[in-house]
Design a protein around this motif. Structure first.
Motif, PDB file in Angstrom:
ATOM      1  N   PRO A  40       0.922  -1.175  -0.036  1.00  0.00           N
ATOM      2  CA  PRO A  40       0.064  -0.007   0.052  1.00  0.00           C
ATOM      3  C   PRO A  40       0.748   1.168  -0.117  1.00  0.00           C
ATOM      4  O   PRO A  40       1.905   1.234   0.609  1.00  0.00           O
ATOM      5  CB  PRO A  40      -0.745  -0.220   1.376  1.00  0.00           C
ATOM      6  CG  PRO A  40      -0.080  -0.879   2.220  1.00  0.00           C
ATOM      7  CD  PRO A  40       0.728  -2.030   1.090  1.00  0.00           C
ATOM      8  N   ASP A  41       0.500   2.366  -0.623  1.00  0.00           N
ATOM      9  CA  ASP A  41       1.157   3.404  -0.707  1.00  0.00           C
ATOM     10  C   ASP A  41       0.501   4.876   0.137  1.00  0.00           C
ATOM     11  O   ASP A  41       0.881   5.844  -0.131  1.00  0.00           O
ATOM     12  CB  ASP A  41       1.292   4.003  -2.234  1.00  0.00           C
ATOM     13  CG  ASP A  41       0.282   4.220  -2.958  1.00  0.00           C
ATOM     14  OD1 ASP A  41      -0.955   4.117  -2.545  1.00  0.00           O
ATOM     15  OD2 ASP A  41       0.512   4.101  -4.180  1.00  0.00           O
ATOM     16  N   GLU A 158      -3.600   4.558  -6.607  1.00  0.00           N
ATOM     17  CA  GLU A 158      -4.033   4.264  -8.030  1.00  0.00           C
ATOM     18  C   GLU A 158      -3.744   2.902  -8.340  1.00  0.00           C
ATOM     19  O   GLU A 158      -2.519   2.158  -8.078  1.00  0.00           O
ATOM     20  CB  GLU A 158      -3.057   5.087  -8.959  1.00  0.00           C
ATOM     21  CG  GLU A 158      -3.394   5.087 -10.636  1.00  0.00           C
ATOM     22  CD  GLU A 158      -5.002   5.370 -10.628  1.00  0.00           C
ATOM     23  OE1 GLU A 158      -5.501   4.225 -10.969  1.00  0.00           O
ATOM     24  OE2 GLU A 158      -5.346   6.373 -10.667  1.00  0.00           O
ATOM     25  N   ASP A 159      -4.401   2.262  -8.823  1.00  0.00           N
ATOM     26  CA  ASP A 159      -4.419   0.639  -9.473  1.00  0.00           C
ATOM     27  C   ASP A 159      -4.591   0.423 -10.694  1.00  0.00           C
ATOM     28  O   ASP A 159      -4.723  -0.706 -11.217  1.00  0.00           O
ATOM     29  CB  ASP A 159      -5.326  -0.259  -8.220  1.00  0.00           C
ATOM     30  CG  ASP A 159      -6.745   0.114  -8.509  1.00  0.00           C
ATOM     31  OD1 ASP A 159      -6.972   0.769  -9.299  1.00  0.00           O
ATOM     32  OD2 ASP A 159      -7.478  -1.032  -8.048  1.00  0.00           O
ATOM     33  N   LYS A 160      -4.821   1.198 -11.615  1.00  0.00           N
ATOM     34  CA  LYS A 160      -4.919   1.132 -13.036  1.00  0.00           C
ATOM     35  C   LYS A 160      -4.082   0.170 -13.664  1.00  0.00           C
ATOM     36  O   LYS A 160      -4.297  -0.869 -14.321  1.00  0.00           O
ATOM     37  CB  LYS A 160      -5.374   2.446 -13.877  1.00  0.00           C
ATOM     38  CG  LYS A 160      -6.457   3.334 -13.505  1.00  0.00           C
ATOM     39  CD  LYS A 160      -6.661   4.499 -14.212  1.00  0.00           C
ATOM     40  CE  LYS A 160      -7.924   5.234 -13.811  1.00  0.00           C
ATOM     41  NZ  LYS A 160      -7.992   6.481 -14.579  1.00  0.00           N
ATOM     42  N   ALA A 238       0.146  -6.625   2.178  1.00  0.00           N
ATOM     43  CA  ALA A 238      -0.139  -6.213   0.770  1.00  0.00           C
ATOM     44  C   ALA A 238      -1.574  -5.972   0.395  1.00  0.00           C
ATOM     45  O   ALA A 238      -2.367  -6.668   0.879  1.00  0.00           O
ATOM     46  CB  ALA A 238       0.565  -7.261   0.097  1.00  0.00           C
ATOM     47  N   ILE A 239      -1.796  -4.972  -0.555  1.00  0.00           N
ATOM     48  CA  ILE A 239      -3.133  -4.963  -1.059  1.00  0.00           C
ATOM     49  C   ILE A 239      -3.110  -5.954  -2.059  1.00  0.00           C
ATOM     50  O   ILE A 239      -2.612  -6.017  -3.116  1.00  0.00           O
ATOM     51  CB  ILE A 239      -3.204  -3.470  -1.753  1.00  0.00           C
ATOM     52  CG1 ILE A 239      -3.209  -2.471  -0.496  1.00  0.00           C
ATOM     53  CG2 ILE A 239      -4.728  -3.455  -2.060  1.00  0.00           C
ATOM     54  CD1 ILE A 239      -4.021  -2.674   0.615  1.00  0.00           C
TER      55      ILE A 239
END
Length: 253
Positions: A40-41, A158-160, A238-239
């Motif tokens: 994660p950020d 953002e995960d695009k 972790a995501i």
């Protein structure tokens, strides 16, 4: 990266499929998923701030002063944090012998029910990129007088791009499965008839860091200056971003 796939070959006579109103062409349907873990950020820290006074203005001033001190302290850990208020409320305080039934007849603020003071509370939310410092931010907020400070969640800003990678991996796995089904069934795999994205990504996992006391008092004013906040080292989970697709392949005659 973890992957799994479930496959369902659909080889039916044209007459049977036609009765259902579906496409009569023989086909193979494959479902495949790809799961990509990413650190994660972003972190979300939340807390409330409480103020008291004999008048509503005094209660609000006490609340604002405490909130400003907390925000200043947190800025020393993460200057770029986005600090926002979720909600604010002011409540009247009456004597303990006042029996005010919310669903009964209203009572005047006299005698036992006279107003003796006010409380003011504000809910705060901090979004920060200092993920590894989120636990220390909770620690410092508790010291400076925050009520119930905690980490609400970790997430990705953002995960695009991660989802695009997942789609590519899921489609590659789907093709491998479809080819295996075709070979085992003694047929030739045709082209893609359709692709559906079945993905749903709920809230990511998060770790809670909670100050157990309902209210933590601020340290005495200087001198001497307050010691540095108690550091809380964190390694967030972790995501996991999951992409799931369904691919329909034709079967060549």
């Amino acid at each position: 990266m973890r992957r799994f796939a479930s496959v369902l070959p659909l080889l039916m006579p044209s007459a049977v499929i036609a009765q259902t109103g579906e496409d009569p062409r023989p086909r193979i349907i494959v479902s495949s998923a790809a799961t990509i873990p990413s650190p994660p950020d972003r972190a979300v820290v939340s807390f409330s701030v409480h103020g008291e006074g004999t008048t509503s203005d005094e209660a609000v001033r006490a609340m604002v002063a405490k909130r400003d001190a907390i925000e200043k302290g947190l800025a020393g850990i993460s200057a770029g944090s986005d600090i926002r208020a979720a909600q604010i409320g002011i409540a009247e305080v009456r004597g303990r012998d006042c029996n005010r039934n919310t669903y009964g007849n209203p009572r005047l603020s006299t005698g036992e029910c006279a107003i003796v003071g006010y409380t003011a509370d504000i809910q705060m939310e901090v979004r920060t990129a200092a993920v590894n410092e989120a636990g220390t931010m909770v620690s410092l907020a508790g010291r400076l007088g925050a009520t119930n400070p905690r980490i609400d969640r970790f997430f990705l800003a953002e995960d695009k791009e991660i989802r695009r990678r997942g789609v590519v991996q899921a489609l590659a796995e789907a093709k491998l499965q479809a080819e295996a089904i075709a070979r085992a069934s003694g047929v030739r795999l045709g082209g893609v008839l359709s692709v559906s994205n079945l993905s749903f990504n709920g809230p990511g996992p998060y770790d809670d860091i909670v100050v157990t006391a309902q209210h933590a008092s601020a340290p005495p004013p200087p001198p001497p200056p307050p010691p540095p906040p108690v550091a809380v080292e964190l390694k967030p989970r972790a995501i996991e971003t999951q992409v799931k697709v369904q691919v329909v392949y034709a079967i060549q005659p």
